[in-house]
Design a protein around this motif. Structure first.
Motif, PDB file in Angstrom:
ATOM      1  N   ALA A   1      45.214  62.555  83.245  1.00  0.00           N
ATOM      2  CA  ALA A   1      44.641  61.859  84.404  1.00  0.00           C
ATOM      3  C   ALA A   1      45.720  61.088  85.164  1.00  0.00           C
ATOM      4  CB  ALA A   1      43.546  60.903  83.955  1.00  0.00           C
ATOM      5  N   LYS A   2      45.581  61.044  86.479  1.00  0.00           N
ATOM      6  CA  LYS A   2      46.460  60.220  87.304  1.00  0.00           C
ATOM      7  C   LYS A   2      45.902  58.815  87.449  1.00  0.00           C
ATOM      8  CE  LYS A   2      46.580  60.462  91.850  1.00  0.00           C
ATOM      9  NZ  LYS A   2      46.782  60.918  93.249  1.00  0.00           N
ATOM     10  N   THR A   3      44.565  58.710  87.398  1.00  0.00           N
ATOM     11  CA  THR A   3      43.902  57.423  87.602  1.00  0.00           C
ATOM     12  C   THR A   3      42.794  57.247  86.577  1.00  0.00           C
ATOM     13  OG1 THR A   3      44.344  57.539  89.975  1.00  0.00           O
ATOM     14  CG2 THR A   3      42.650  55.991  89.268  1.00  0.00           C
ATOM     15  N   VAL A   4      42.659  56.022  86.067  1.00  0.00           N
ATOM     16  CA  VAL A   4      41.522  55.663  85.221  1.00  0.00           C
ATOM     17  C   VAL A   4      40.793  54.514  85.896  1.00  0.00           C
ATOM     18  CG1 VAL A   4      42.519  56.466  83.056  1.00  0.00           C
ATOM     19  CG2 VAL A   4      42.997  54.146  83.823  1.00  0.00           C
ATOM     20  N   GLY A   5      39.514  54.342  85.556  1.00  0.00           N
ATOM     21  CA  GLY A   5      38.745  53.321  86.256  1.00  0.00           C
ATOM     22  C   GLY A   5      37.537  52.846  85.479  1.00  0.00           C
ATOM     23  N   LEU A   6      36.970  51.750  85.937  1.00  0.00           N
ATOM     24  CA  LEU A   6      35.762  51.175  85.352  1.00  0.00           C
ATOM     25  C   LEU A   6      34.917  50.593  86.472  1.00  0.00           C
ATOM     26  CD1 LEU A   6      34.024  50.225  82.954  1.00  0.00           C
ATOM     27  CD2 LEU A   6      35.450  48.160  82.863  1.00  0.00           C
ATOM     28  N   GLN A   7      33.707  51.114  86.623  1.00  0.00           N
ATOM     29  CA  GLN A   7      32.738  50.560  87.560  1.00  0.00           C
ATOM     30  C   GLN A   7      31.878  49.560  86.803  1.00  0.00           C
ATOM     31  OE1 GLN A   7      32.091  50.952  91.079  1.00  0.00           O
ATOM     32  NE2 GLN A   7      30.935  49.125  90.450  1.00  0.00           N
ATOM     33  N   LEU A   8      31.956  48.297  87.189  1.00  0.00           N
ATOM     34  CA  LEU A   8      31.230  47.237  86.495  1.00  0.00           C
ATOM     35  C   LEU A   8      29.852  47.032  87.110  1.00  0.00           C
ATOM     36  CD1 LEU A   8      34.436  45.179  86.503  1.00  0.00           C
ATOM     37  CD2 LEU A   8      33.226  45.664  84.376  1.00  0.00           C
ATOM     38  N   GLY A   9      28.952  46.503  86.295  1.00  0.00           N
ATOM     39  CA  GLY A   9      27.612  46.198  86.784  1.00  0.00           C
ATOM     40  C   GLY A   9      26.708  47.399  86.885  1.00  0.00           C
ATOM     41  N   SER A  10      27.102  48.525  86.307  1.00  0.00           N
ATOM     42  CA  SER A  10      26.274  49.730  86.342  1.00  0.00           C
ATOM     43  C   SER A  10      26.301  50.395  84.976  1.00  0.00           C
ATOM     44  CB  SER A  10      26.777  50.709  87.404  1.00  0.00           C
ATOM     45  OG  SER A  10      27.918  51.411  86.941  1.00  0.00           O
ATOM     46  N   ALA A  11      25.479  51.396  84.815  1.00  0.00           N
ATOM     47  CA  ALA A  11      25.422  52.128  83.554  1.00  0.00           C
ATOM     48  C   ALA A  11      26.445  53.253  83.505  1.00  0.00           C
ATOM     49  CB  ALA A  11      24.019  52.695  83.350  1.00  0.00           C
ATOM     50  N   ALA A  12      27.243  53.399  84.548  1.00  0.00           N
ATOM     51  CA  ALA A  12      28.235  54.478  84.578  1.00  0.00           C
ATOM     52  C   ALA A  12      29.233  54.303  83.437  1.00  0.00           C
ATOM     53  CB  ALA A  12      28.971  54.472  85.923  1.00  0.00           C
ATOM     54  N   PRO A  13      29.522  55.362  82.675  1.00  0.00           N
ATOM     55  CA  PRO A  13      30.464  55.229  81.556  1.00  0.00           C
ATOM     56  C   PRO A  13      31.869  54.948  82.055  1.00  0.00           C
ATOM     57  CG  PRO A  13      29.911  57.538  81.922  1.00  0.00           C
ATOM     58  CD  PRO A  13      29.009  56.736  82.818  1.00  0.00           C
ATOM     59  N   SER A  14      32.634  54.286  81.229  1.00  0.00           N
ATOM     60  CA  SER A  14      34.032  54.012  81.558  1.00  0.00           C
ATOM     61  C   SER A  14      34.802  55.310  81.728  1.00  0.00           C
ATOM     62  CB  SER A  14      34.677  53.185  80.451  1.00  0.00           C
ATOM     63  OG  SER A  14      36.085  53.205  80.571  1.00  0.00           O
ATOM     64  N   GLN A  15      35.738  55.285  82.650  1.00  0.00           N
ATOM     65  CA  GLN A  15      36.656  56.411  82.833  1.00  0.00           C
ATOM     66  C   GLN A  15      38.064  55.974  82.452  1.00  0.00           C
ATOM     67  OE1 GLN A  15      35.781  59.631  83.627  1.00  0.00           O
ATOM     68  NE2 GLN A  15      33.738  58.773  83.255  1.00  0.00           N
ATOM     69  N   GLY A  16      38.177  55.422  81.238  1.00  0.00           N
ATOM     70  CA  GLY A  16      39.492  55.131  80.695  1.00  0.00           C
ATOM     71  C   GLY A  16      39.921  53.686  80.744  1.00  0.00           C
ATOM     72  N   ILE A  17      39.081  52.773  81.275  1.00  0.00           N
ATOM     73  CA  ILE A  17      39.356  51.335  81.259  1.00  0.00           C
ATOM     74  C   ILE A  17      38.174  50.640  80.591  1.00  0.00           C
ATOM     75  CG2 ILE A  17      39.778  49.251  82.621  1.00  0.00           C
ATOM     76  CD1 ILE A  17      41.087  50.885  84.729  1.00  0.00           C
ATOM     77  N   TYR A  18      38.472  49.658  79.740  1.00  0.00           N
ATOM     78  CA  TYR A  18      37.433  48.979  78.971  1.00  0.00           C
ATOM     79  C   TYR A  18      37.643  47.468  79.065  1.00  0.00           C
ATOM     80  CZ  TYR A  18      37.812  53.695  77.173  1.00  0.00           C
ATOM     81  OH  TYR A  18      37.914  55.054  77.091  1.00  0.00           O
ATOM     82  N   ARG A  19      36.544  46.756  79.187  1.00  0.00           N
ATOM     83  CA  ARG A  19      36.623  45.302  79.296  1.00  0.00           C
ATOM     84  C   ARG A  19      36.674  44.676  77.917  1.00  0.00           C
ATOM     85  NH1 ARG A  19      32.677  41.337  80.446  1.00  0.00           N
ATOM     86  NH2 ARG A  19      31.092  42.943  80.751  1.00  0.00           N
ATOM     87  N   CYS A  20      37.559  43.700  77.744  1.00  0.00           N
ATOM     88  CA  CYS A  20      37.684  42.975  76.487  1.00  0.00           C
ATOM     89  C   CYS A  20      36.910  41.662  76.576  1.00  0.00           C
ATOM     90  CB  CYS A  20      39.157  42.673  76.195  1.00  0.00           C
ATOM     91  SG  CYS A  20      40.259  44.099  76.287  1.00  0.00           S
TER      92      CYS A  20
END
Length: 545
Positions: free
Chosen positions: A397-416
């Motif tokens: 992957a060139k980019t990873v991401g996380l959409q917060l506030g939704s049920a969308a699964p993480s795409q390589g970033i996780y909140r601690c």
């Protein structure tokens, strides 16, 4: 080391086979040519009486010097080498592993020496140890999980003309261990071995298969109000940490510590100060009984809904055994098996039969499932050499991401950190999480994407106002540090939101990131003198957006 004769036989009963200890240099040789071996002799005898092997950790400021405590002995490497040679020669029939220093990249570096100095210290240790006993094994070590420090020390040895002066590598991944109770927290822990071997392939390819050790890991329960719950959590964590370590090929794991010592912070020990056992002691004893004293790892299983849950298979003393638990933050899972099995828990070692097709409710605490059916054992074996599947694969992957506030699964970033952030949904249907005034938040990236080598990245965030006033923040990110200082750096570019009430984006460019998750995270948003705001999305890319 104090009281070893009392605690060693106790922990041996729980399955402990090694203990990490050794008196420091000034204790044994307070003056040149003067040797006092009494404490070391007593330690080695106590270990032998309990059938425990000492793995020595070698430390000591130059005796008689005015240097700060825990200063690398760079001012007298000749004297240090004599100390090493004398120690190895005296105990070569009892001690075979010699770890160079303790956490020199952290709090045990009084002289603020660099990783290059550590490389020199390790090379001197290696030469002296091998001269005294060619079969002696010498280990490099770090606080936390800091492969960059180890790599820099190894490269410094190479640059000095003394390459590969080590036999094994040690880490103390307390922060990664603390994260396993949070959603996706197991992911970075499970990738430690993979990342260290990748580093060795570049820095010391002839040592790429060197043994990997964890010489400190543990949980402090002393400061928790609910002691029974704290002890149970530590016991559960112990089993998970040992199992995940064995599954990734880490050869030795040493729990910190055997017994709470007098005069120091309590709460880590398998035994309390009064000698009574903790739940972690019972868990270790149960695990050793089920898996055997030297567990043979067979493979992994992705269990439950979506394969999100954890299963690791070992050859037990008589049958294959599955150790399983649900992923943190997920609901309990309902499992069935295609044959009769036996179920045990660390807290209750009594075997309970589970019939073919009967439901097992899998929760956060690990369970041992013996008599595992051959079809599942074969599936685990076929998975053994594959990368662990949890969290996905972002190696291309060139980019990873996380959409917060939704049920969308993480795409390589996780909140601690704490997960109970208020979710905010705006009238236009967009959403995010609300951060309070000056509340920082940390993230870790999937190890298949984030490199432990120094790289450049672009970090983009999307934020939105909920009220007027100042809103602004810095980005802190992980770097490779060589002197035991902070492993995180401020980009130095401030992002301040305009008065616009819609979503706003901002991108930071970092050129020297090293994402090893030493303190459990890779990047952190740090607001200052800020009003609350909503964070919608976090993205990290290896190229400009």
């Amino acid at each position: 080391m104090g009281g070893a004769g009392e605690w060693m036989p106790r922990v041996r009963e729980a399955g402990v086979t090694t203990a990490r200890a050794f008196p420091e240099w000034p204790v044994i040789a307070p003056r040149k040519g003067e040797w006092h071996w009494e404490k070391a002799d007593a330690l080695v005898k106590a270990a032998a009486d309990s059938h425990i092997e000492i793995t020595a950790v070698m430390m000591g400021t130059v005796p008689g010097s005015k240097e700060k405590p825990h200063t690398f002995p760079m001012s007298d490497l000749e004297g240090w080498s004599d100390f090493i040679g004398q120690s190895v020669a005296r105990y070569k029939d009892h001690i075979h592993y010699w770890e160079v220093w303790n956490e020199g990249n952290g709090g045990f570096n009084g002289g603020h020496h660099t990783s290059a100095d550590y490389g020199r210290l390790a090379a001197a240790t290696y030469a002296a140890a091998k001269k005294a006993d060619p079969s002696a094994q010498v280990g490099l070590t770090t606080a936390s999980f800091d492969p960059a420090y180890l790599e820099r020390a190894i490269l410094a040895q190479k640059a000095a003309g003394t390459p590969g002066q080590f036999d094994y590598l040690c880490v103390h991944p307390y922060e990664l261990a603390d994260g396993i109770s949070r959603p996706n927290g197991e992911i970075p822990y499970l990738w430690m071995s993979h990342l260290m071997r990748d580093a060795l392939k570049e820095s010391a390819p002839d040592k790429a298969n060197a043994d990997l050790w964890i010489t400190e890991i543990g949980r402090n329960v002393a400061k928790r109000k609910d002691q029974p719950a704290a002890e149970q959590e530590a016991a559960s964590a112990l089993v998970k940490l040992y199992v995940m370590s064995l599954a990734q090929g880490i050869s030795h794991v040493q729990w910190f510590e055997a017994q709470d010592p007098a005069g120091e912070e309590p709460g880590f020990g398998l035994l309390k100060r009064d000698g009574s056992t903790r739940a972690s002691y019972d868990a270790l004893k149960s695990m050793t009984a089920v898996l055997g004293p030297r567990p043979k790892y067979l493979g992994w299983l992705a269990l439950g809904e979506g394969g999100h849950h954890f299963g690791f298979v070992f050859q037990g003393p008589s049958t294959p055994v599955l150790v399983a638990w649900k992923a943190a933050g997920e609901p309990d899972q309902q499992l069935t098996f295609p044959a009769n099995v036996q179920v045990r828990t660390p807290a209750d070692f009594a075997a309970k039969p589970l019939q073919f097709g009967e439901i097992l409710t899998l929760g956060a605490d690990p369970v041992f499932i013996a008599n595992l059916p051959a079809v599942l054992t074969a599936e685990a074996a076929s998975n053994r050499d594959q990368n662990f599947p949890w969290g996905g694969d972002f190696s291309k992957a060139k980019t990873v991401g996380l959409q917060l506030g939704s049920a969308a699964p993480s795409q390589g970033i996780y909140r601690c950190g704490p997960q109970e952030m208020p979710h905010i949904t705006f009238p236009d249907g967009t959403a995010g999480i609300r951060l309070n005034a000056n509340q920082s938040t940390q993230f870790h990236l999937h190890p298949s994407f984030a490199s432990i080598h120094t790289r450049e990245y672009w970090v983009r965030i999307t934020v939105r106002r909920t009220m007027p006033g100042n809103i602004g923040m810095n980005l802190h990110y992980e770097v490779a540090d060589s002197q035991g200082g902070s492993s995180y750096r401020n980009v130095g570019t401030w992002f301040a939101l305009s008065k616009d009430e819609g979503w706003q984006t901002f991108t930071w460019h970092v050129k020297d990131a090293c994402f090893a998750k030493m303190w459990g995270y890779d990047i952190s948003l740090v607001p200052e003198q800020s009003q609350p705001f909503v964070l919608g999305k976090v993205e990290v890319s290896t190229a400009p957006f």
